[in-house]
Design an enzyme around this catalytic site. Structure first.
Site, PDB file in Angstrom:
ATOM      1  N   LYS A 172      -1.049   0.380 -24.789  1.00  0.00           N
ATOM      2  CA  LYS A 172      -1.382   0.255 -26.223  1.00  0.00           C
ATOM      3  C   LYS A 172      -0.074   0.314 -27.018  1.00  0.00           C
ATOM      4  O   LYS A 172       0.748  -0.593 -26.855  1.00  0.00           O
ATOM      5  CB  LYS A 172      -2.388   1.335 -26.600  1.00  0.00           C
ATOM      6  CG  LYS A 172      -3.711   1.193 -25.831  1.00  0.00           C
ATOM      7  CD  LYS A 172      -4.776   2.126 -26.368  1.00  0.00           C
ATOM      8  CE  LYS A 172      -6.119   1.840 -25.751  1.00  0.00           C
ATOM      9  NZ  LYS A 172      -6.400   2.614 -24.533  1.00  0.00           N
ATOM     10  N   ASP A 183      -5.522  13.510 -25.320  1.00  0.00           N
ATOM     11  CA  ASP A 183      -5.532  12.106 -24.894  1.00  0.00           C
ATOM     12  C   ASP A 183      -4.802  11.292 -25.961  1.00  0.00           C
ATOM     13  O   ASP A 183      -5.350  11.034 -27.037  1.00  0.00           O
ATOM     14  CB  ASP A 183      -6.988  11.645 -24.732  1.00  0.00           C
ATOM     15  CG  ASP A 183      -7.080  10.175 -24.344  1.00  0.00           C
ATOM     16  OD1 ASP A 183      -6.070   9.453 -24.434  1.00  0.00           O
ATOM     17  OD2 ASP A 183      -8.196   9.741 -23.963  1.00  0.00           O
ATOM     18  N   ARG A 219      -1.055  -2.642 -18.220  1.00  0.00           N
ATOM     19  CA  ARG A 219      -2.292  -1.868 -18.266  1.00  0.00           C
ATOM     20  C   ARG A 219      -2.211  -0.728 -17.262  1.00  0.00           C
ATOM     21  O   ARG A 219      -1.800  -0.932 -16.111  1.00  0.00           O
ATOM     22  CB  ARG A 219      -3.501  -2.748 -17.920  1.00  0.00           C
ATOM     23  CG  ARG A 219      -3.608  -4.001 -18.734  1.00  0.00           C
ATOM     24  CD  ARG A 219      -4.999  -4.581 -18.674  1.00  0.00           C
ATOM     25  NE  ARG A 219      -5.877  -3.810 -19.520  1.00  0.00           N
ATOM     26  CZ  ARG A 219      -5.930  -3.938 -20.847  1.00  0.00           C
ATOM     27  NH1 ARG A 219      -5.163  -4.804 -21.466  1.00  0.00           N
ATOM     28  NH2 ARG A 219      -6.745  -3.188 -21.542  1.00  0.00           N
ATOM     29  N   TYR A 256       0.858  -1.195   0.000  1.00  0.00           N
ATOM     30  CA  TYR A 256       0.000   0.000   0.000  1.00  0.00           C
ATOM     31  C   TYR A 256       0.879   1.224   0.000  1.00  0.00           C
ATOM     32  O   TYR A 256       1.868   1.280   0.756  1.00  0.00           O
ATOM     33  CB  TYR A 256      -0.921   0.033   1.232  1.00  0.00           C
ATOM     34  CG  TYR A 256      -2.365  -0.141   0.832  1.00  0.00           C
ATOM     35  CD1 TYR A 256      -3.009   0.881   0.139  1.00  0.00           C
ATOM     36  CD2 TYR A 256      -3.054  -1.317   1.093  1.00  0.00           C
ATOM     37  CE1 TYR A 256      -4.319   0.728  -0.279  1.00  0.00           C
ATOM     38  CE2 TYR A 256      -4.364  -1.476   0.669  1.00  0.00           C
ATOM     39  CZ  TYR A 256      -4.994  -0.444  -0.017  1.00  0.00           C
ATOM     40  OH  TYR A 256      -6.274  -0.598  -0.443  1.00  0.00           O
ATOM     41  N   GLU A 268      -0.497   4.861  -0.480  1.00  0.00           N
ATOM     42  CA  GLU A 268      -1.277   6.080  -0.750  1.00  0.00           C
ATOM     43  C   GLU A 268      -0.375   7.287  -0.561  1.00  0.00           C
ATOM     44  O   GLU A 268       0.389   7.350   0.408  1.00  0.00           O
ATOM     45  CB  GLU A 268      -2.479   6.154   0.186  1.00  0.00           C
ATOM     46  CG  GLU A 268      -3.601   5.230  -0.259  1.00  0.00           C
ATOM     47  CD  GLU A 268      -4.773   5.193   0.707  1.00  0.00           C
ATOM     48  OE1 GLU A 268      -4.812   6.031   1.630  1.00  0.00           O
ATOM     49  OE2 GLU A 268      -5.628   4.319   0.542  1.00  0.00           O
ATOM     50  N   THR A 274      -2.810   5.889 -21.951  1.00  0.00           N
ATOM     51  CA  THR A 274      -2.714   4.563 -21.358  1.00  0.00           C
ATOM     52  C   THR A 274      -1.274   4.111 -21.569  1.00  0.00           C
ATOM     53  O   THR A 274      -0.561   4.671 -22.402  1.00  0.00           O
ATOM     54  CB  THR A 274      -3.648   3.548 -22.039  1.00  0.00           C
ATOM     55  OG1 THR A 274      -3.408   3.587 -23.447  1.00  0.00           O
ATOM     56  CG2 THR A 274      -5.108   3.860 -21.770  1.00  0.00           C
TER      57      THR A 274
HETATM   58  N1  PLP Z   1      -8.580   7.222 -24.161  1.00  0.00           N
HETATM   59  C1  PLP Z   1      -8.571   6.667 -25.371  1.00  0.00           C
HETATM   60  C2  PLP Z   1      -8.379   7.544 -26.568  1.00  0.00           C
HETATM   61  C3  PLP Z   1      -8.736   5.293 -25.522  1.00  0.00           C
HETATM   62  O1  PLP Z   1      -8.763   4.735 -26.739  1.00  0.00           O
HETATM   63  C4  PLP Z   1      -8.907   4.491 -24.359  1.00  0.00           C
HETATM   64  C5  PLP Z   1      -9.067   3.025 -24.426  1.00  0.00           C
HETATM   65  O2  PLP Z   1      -9.419   2.418 -25.347  1.00  0.00           O
HETATM   66  C6  PLP Z   1      -8.947   5.134 -23.125  1.00  0.00           C
HETATM   67  C7  PLP Z   1      -8.768   6.488 -23.047  1.00  0.00           C
HETATM   68  C8  PLP Z   1      -9.275   4.381 -21.855  1.00  0.00           C
HETATM   69  O3  PLP Z   1      -8.342   3.542 -21.408  1.00  0.00           O
HETATM   70  P1  PLP Z   1      -8.748   2.382 -20.337  1.00  0.00           P
HETATM   71  O4  PLP Z   1      -9.355   1.302 -21.139  1.00  0.00           O
HETATM   72  O5  PLP Z   1      -7.420   2.061 -19.716  1.00  0.00           O
HETATM   73  O6  PLP Z   1      -9.684   3.008 -19.358  1.00  0.00           O
END
Ligand code: PLP
Length: 419
Positions: free
Chosen positions: A231, A202, A237, A55, A57, A228
């Site tokens: 990918k 994002d 993950r 843990y 936090e 993320t």
């Molecule tokens: N943002 C985008 C552009 C994504 O394609 C994804 C996942 O497919 C996410 C955020 C979310 O990621 P997670 O599946 O880890 O919540």
């Protein structure tokens, strides 16, 4: 790893067998899901390490628990390595459990309930966490959507600017789950500044390409960058947020205690490993292969009469419009799955079909490239896709192709050392 697997086999043969089956499935099949990848053994070893017991936090040097000296070290390492991968990053939080939570943390840091956000239409390539009505973002805030031009199927930046002027959003989100072209982050930055909005880029899908210099970085233009780590970045993950220093405190507070409790320490250690791997020339070469393979596969399918949305791809993925072949996405997905080729059905821009049916499939090359497949292999994959989709109900054909696919795919190792 070997030790852990045998412990698992002894304690829980049932789960052990299921994991073995999954490993065999992944090894026998061709995975073209654009958001998936195969993490290295080193990443998985860190992910399966004793850090799962801890843990922690809080943040390095400021924890609510004792015994944190080693998680402090590995979290700092993850931050430093991420900073080196994404030059210009002022503040980095490596704790979000997922990409969705990374996005939620940003929203919670800068928005009040009821504020307007401007994001890419989910039906045209955006992501659920950007404002789907059933997602927290859609429930708490007021999403307005931009999309792609009907003709070019590329982002229409003038339309984005017009929507921004009309709706004065507090937050603009750029970045997508199913968009195959370069995103002009500089233009988004200018639009956001004009209307005094915060800009969130994002880069969940393209983070590996950005780290390798194959896609322009949003860092000079965006207040927040989320991603993320599993990918194109090929890590475990998880999620991550990069932001300007002036938002650092607010962001850290929304990740913890705003959204999460204890961070996933084992995943932070695994992220640190992935970031080290991503700093190598081998990784940059890998990203170039992903892009070359995607372009080759799109061209090979186009040559066989498939319509590629926007006419091609600049990145790791593309969408195929199946309407000229008289097929829907779900029929194609199922037929290809029977043959061991894994894709996902996907809405195409202005799709007349429902999300569970769709007119398209999304195809990505991160996994096949990790496994060592190259341009000539894309021709073979295109051939198999073409054969299966020329008779999608023919189960004998699917199993015939499936055998060829399994023999072929098994030659490419699933998870290995990439450095
Ligand atoms: N943002 C985008 C552009 C994504 O394609 C994804 C996942 O497919 C996410 C955020 C979310 O990621 P997670 O599946 O880890 O919540």
């Amino acid at each position: 790893m070997v030790e852990l697997q045998s412990a698992l086999q002894a304690v829980d043969p049932e789960v052990f067998a299921i994991i073995r089956d999954e490993e065999a499935r992944q090894s026998r099949q061709i995975d073209l899901i654009a958001s998936e990848n195969t993490a290295s053994r080193a990443v998985m070893e860190a992910s399966g390490s004793v850090f799962t017991n801890k843990y922690a936090e809080g943040y390095p040097g400021r924890r609510y628990y004792a015994g944190c000296e080693h998680i402090d070290r590995v979290e700092r390492l993850a931050q430093e390595r991420a900073r080196a991968l994404f030059p210009g990053a002022e503040h980095i939080n490596v704790q979000p459990h997922s990409g969705s939570q990374a996005n939620q943390a940003v929203m919670l840091a800068v928005l009040e309930v009821g504020d307007t956000i401007l994001a890419m239409d989910l039906n045209q390539g955006g992501h659920l966490s950007h404002g789907h009505p059933l997602n927290l973002a859609g429930k708490l805030y007021r999403p307005v959507y931009y999309g792609v031009d009907r003709e070019t199927e590329r982002l229409d930046y003038d339309a984005v600017a017009a929507l921004a002027r009309a709706h004065r959003p507090k937050l603009i989100i750029c970045g997508a789950s199913a968009y195959s072209r370069v995103i002009d982050f500089e233009r988004f930055g200018a639009i956001a500044r004009e209307v005094d909005a915060v800009l969130l880029a994002d880069i969940a899908h393209i983070a590996g390409l950005v780290a390798a210099g194959l896609h322009p970085s949003p860092i000079p233009h965006a207040d927040f960058v989320t991603t993320t780590t599993h990918k194109t970045l090929r890590g475990p993950r998880g999620g991550m947020v990069i932001c300007r220093e002036r938002y650092a405190k607010a962001l850290d507070r929304t990740v913890l205690p705003g959204l999460q409790g204890g961070p996933l320490c084992h995943q932070i250690a695994a992220r640190a490993v992935a970031f080290r791997e991503a700093a190598t020339e081998g990784f940059r070469q890998y990203q170039r292969q992903i892009v070359a393979n995607a372009a080759a596969l799109a061209a090979a399918l186009a040559a066989r009469g498939f319509r590629i949305v926007s006419g091609g791809t600049d990145n790791h993925l593309f969408l195929v419009d199946l309407r000229p072949r008289g097929l829907t996405g779900n029929v194609a997905e199922r037929a290809l799955e029977r043959a061991g080729i894994i894709v996902n059905k996907n809405l195409i821009p202005y799709d007349p079909e429902k999300p569970l049916v769709t007119s398209g499939i999304r195809i990505g090359t991160p996994t096949v490239s990790s496994r060592g497949m190259t341009l000539a292999d894309m021709e073979r994959i295109a051939d198999w896709i073409d054969r299966v989709l020329s008779a999608p109900e023919d189960e004998r054909l699917a199993s015939e192709v499936g055998e060829e696919v399994a023999a072929f795919a098994s030659r490419f190792p699933l998870s290995t050392s990439y450095v």
